[in-house]
Design an enzyme around this catalytic site. Structure first.
Site, short mmCIF file in Angstrom:
data_model
loop_
_atom_site.label_atom_id
_atom_site.label_comp_id
_atom_site.label_asym_id
_atom_site.label_seq_id
_atom_site.Cartn_x
_atom_site.Cartn_y
_atom_site.Cartn_z
N LYS A 15 -10.67 -2.87 -3.85
CA LYS A 15 -11.52 -1.69 -3.95
C LYS A 15 -10.83 -0.58 -4.72
CE LYS A 15 -13.28 -2.42 0.73
NZ LYS A 15 -12.70 -2.24 2.07
N LYS B 242 0.82 -1.22 0.00
CA LYS B 242 0.00 0.00 0.00
C LYS B 242 0.84 1.26 0.00
CE LYS B 242 -4.39 -1.78 1.26
NZ LYS B 242 -5.65 -1.67 1.92
N LYS C 112 -5.03 -9.38 -6.67
CA LYS C 112 -6.21 -9.49 -5.80
C LYS C 112 -7.33 -8.56 -6.27
CE LYS C 112 -6.28 -7.54 -1.69
NZ LYS C 112 -6.96 -7.15 -0.47
N1 AQP Z 1 -9.91 -10.16 -3.03
C1 AQP Z 1 -10.30 -10.64 -1.85
N2 AQP Z 1 -10.61 -11.93 -1.70
C2 AQP Z 1 -11.03 -12.42 -0.50
N3 AQP Z 1 -11.16 -11.65 0.60
C3 AQP Z 1 -10.86 -10.34 0.48
N4 AQP Z 1 -10.90 -9.32 1.35
C4 AQP Z 1 -10.51 -8.18 0.74
N5 AQP Z 1 -10.21 -8.43 -0.55
C5 AQP Z 1 -10.42 -9.75 -0.74
C6 AQP Z 1 -11.32 -9.46 2.74
O1 AQP Z 1 -12.36 -8.53 2.98
C7 AQP Z 1 -12.30 -8.11 4.33
C8 AQP Z 1 -12.40 -6.62 4.40
O2 AQP Z 1 -11.30 -6.03 3.74
P1 AQP Z 1 -10.95 -4.54 4.05
O3 AQP Z 1 -12.14 -3.71 3.96
O4 AQP Z 1 -10.21 -4.45 5.32
O5 AQP Z 1 -10.05 -4.03 2.95
P2 AQP Z 1 -8.93 -4.53 2.04
O6 AQP Z 1 -8.45 -5.90 2.32
O7 AQP Z 1 -7.91 -3.48 2.03
O8 AQP Z 1 -9.78 -4.49 0.74
P3 AQP Z 1 -9.25 -4.22 -0.67
O9 AQP Z 1 -10.36 -4.39 -1.59
O10 AQP Z 1 -8.04 -5.04 -0.89
O11 AQP Z 1 -8.89 -2.68 -0.60
P4 AQP Z 1 -7.65 -1.96 -1.24
O12 AQP Z 1 -7.99 -1.76 -2.65
O13 AQP Z 1 -7.60 -0.67 -0.47
O14 AQP Z 1 -6.44 -2.82 -1.02
C9 AQP Z 1 -11.00 -8.66 4.92
O15 AQP Z 1 -11.31 -9.81 5.70
C10 AQP Z 1 -10.22 -9.05 3.71
O16 AQP Z 1 -9.36 -10.15 3.98
#
Ligand code: AQP
Length: 341
Positions: free
Chosen positions: A206, A119, A203
Site C-alpha cells: 500500500k 517498516k 512485495k
Molecule cells: N503483496 C501481498 N501479497 C499477498 N498478501 C498480501 N498481504 C499484504 N500484502 C500482500 C496480506 O493482506 C492482508 C492485510 O494486510 P495488512 O492490511 O495488514 O497490511 P500490510 O501487510 O502491511 O499491507 P501492505 O500493503 O504491505 O502495507 P505496507 O505498504 O504498509 O507495508 C494480510 O493478510 C497480508 O498478509
C-alpha cells in the site's frame, strides 16, 4: 472460569489495516480466502484500525479507510450477517488483552520480527512503540476469540508463529493448558506473496510511492489495463516449465497473479503461455483482472456512497464480537489474578 478447553471449535479470524490503497495482494493473499472460508467456518473479519495507527494516520482518512476496507470485505463476498465484520477499536478487549500479552511476550522474540525492521527502517529510534509491539496486538486479536485458523499472506507467517509462542507461554505461565489454542496460519493459493508490478523482487504494498506498482481494488478497468501493460518484464519469452521461473521474478509474479485469478495452478498457467511473448500474457491477464476486480470496485463504490449503512454493519459486528470476547477476557482476568467481575 467459563470453560478450560483443550479442544477449540474451528473459528477463523483475520484482519486488514485501513491504511488506504487496498490492492490485489491484499485481495489474493487474504480477502478472497476470507470469502471461501465462510462455507466451512465461523468467521470474524476485522478492520484493524488499532494496528493502522502504529504509523500516524490522518483521522479523517482513517475513518474513511476503515469504511473502505469493510466495504471491500462485503463487496468481495463476505456475509456480515452470518459472520462478523467489525473494526477493532469498537471492541476494547483487543487493547486490554494486548497489554497482558505485552507482559507475556519477550523482547528477544520481538527483536526477530522482520516486518518491524523493514517498516522502522534505518531510523528505528523514531518508530512508534506501537509499531514494535504490533505483533502482540495481532496475537491478542486472534487469541481473544480463541481463533484456530488465520488466513493471511506469506508476509504474516512470522507474526503467526509468534502468536503461537505467546499462546503457549500464556498457557504455561498461568497453568491453563489448552486455554489459548495454537492458531494455524492459512497461507493459501498461488499468490500468497504478490509482488510489485514495477519490481518483481518487492512485495506489492500500500505504501509503495509508485501507483503503477499495484492494482488497487478501486482501479477502473482502464487503470487496471494500463498498469498491467506497463508492468516490468524481462527480455525472454515465457518459460515452458515452472522450474524455469527461478531467477525471473517478473514472469513468476505475472503468471502467479494470472493463476490465482483464473483459479488454476501456476504450472497450468505456465503451460498455457509457454514460449509466448509477455504481451500475450499481459493481454489475457488484463482481461481477467478487469473481469474479477472491477465489479468488486464498483460494489465498493456503491457501499462507500452510503457510509451510514457500513457504519451500522460495523456496529452490529462489534456488538457480536464483544459478546464473544468478554467471556474469554473474563477468564484471562481471573487467570492473571486481576480482581473484579
Ligand atoms: N503483496 C501481498 N501479497 C499477498 N498478501 C498480501 N498481504 C499484504 N500484502 C500482500 C496480506 O493482506 C492482508 C492485510 O494486510 P495488512 O492490511 O495488514 O497490511 P500490510 O501487510 O502491511 O499491507 P501492505 O500493503 O504491505 O502495507 P505496507 O505498504 O504498509 O507495508 C494480510 O493478510 C497480508 O498478509
Amino acid at each position: 472460569m467459563s470453560e478450560q478447553k483443550s479442544e477449540h471449535k474451528p473459528r477463523v479470524l483475520s484482519g486488514v489495516q485501513p491504511t488506504g490503497n487496498l490492492h490485489l495482494g491484499n485481495y489474493l493473499g487474504a480477502i478472497r480466502n476470507f470469502v471461501a472460508l465462510q462455507e466451512s467456518h465461523e468467521c470474524l473479519y476485522c478492520v484493524v484500525d488499532l494496528h493502522a495507527i502504529t504509523v500516524f494516520q490522518d483521522p479523517a482518512e482513517l475513518a474513511a479507510n476503515t469504511r473502505e476496507v469493510a466495504a471491500a470485505f462485503i463487496a468481495a463476498g463476505v456475509d456480515p450477517k452470518n459472520h462478523i465484520v467489525f473494526n477493532q477499536a469498537q471492541v476494547p478487549h483487543h487493547a486490554e488483552l494486548a497489554w497482558v500479552l505485552n507482559c507475556v511476550a519477550r523482547m528477544g522474540w520481538l527483536n526477530r520480527m522482520t516486518q518491524f525492521k523493514e517498516k522502522a527502517g534505518k531510523d528505528r529510534e523514531k518508530a512508534s512503540v506501537g509499531l514494535y509491539v504490533y505483533p502482540n496486538l495481532m496475537a491478542a486479536d486472534i487469541l481473544l476469540y480463541q481463533a484456530t485458523h488465520v488466513p493471511v499472506g506469506e508476509d504474516q507467517k512470522q507474526h503467526l508463529e509468534l502468536a503461537r509462542d505467546i499462546a503457549q507461554k500464556f498457557n504455561n505461565d498461568f497453568n491453563a493448558e489448552g486455554f489459548f489454542p495454537q492458531p494455524e496460519p492459512l497461507i493459501q493459493g498461488p499468490a500468497t506473496r504478490v509482488m510489485s508490478l514495477r519490481d518483481g523482487t518487492k512485495k506489492m504494498s500500500k505504501s509503495d510511492p509508485s501507483d503503477l506498482s499495484r492494482i488497487t481494488m478501486l482501479d477502473s478497468a482502464d487503470e487496471i489495463a494500463k498498469k498491467i501493460r506497463k508492468a516490468k518484464t524481462d527480455p525472454d519469452v515465457l518459460p515452458a516449465h515452472e522450474g524455469a521461473l527461478e531467477g525471473r521474478p517478473e514472469a513468476a509474479n505475472l503468471l502467479g497473479i494470472y493463476a490465482a485469478l483464473a483459479e488454476q495452478s501456476v504450472s497450468a498457467a505456465v503451460g498455457q503461455f509457454a514460449g509466448q511473448q509477455f504481451s500475450a500474457l499481459k493481454e489475457a491477464l488484463a482481461e481477467l483482472a478487469i473481469a474479477k476486480i472491477a465489479p468488486i470496485g464498483d460494489e465498493m463504490r456503491r457501499l462507500n456512497a452510503d457510509p451510514g449503512a457500513v457504519d451500522a454493519i460495523l456496529a452490529d459486528g462489534a456488538e457480536r464480537a464483544r459478546a464473544l470476547a468478554e467471556p474469554v477476557m473474563a477468564d484471562v482476568r481471573k487467570l492473571v489474578g486481576f480482581l473484579g467481575g
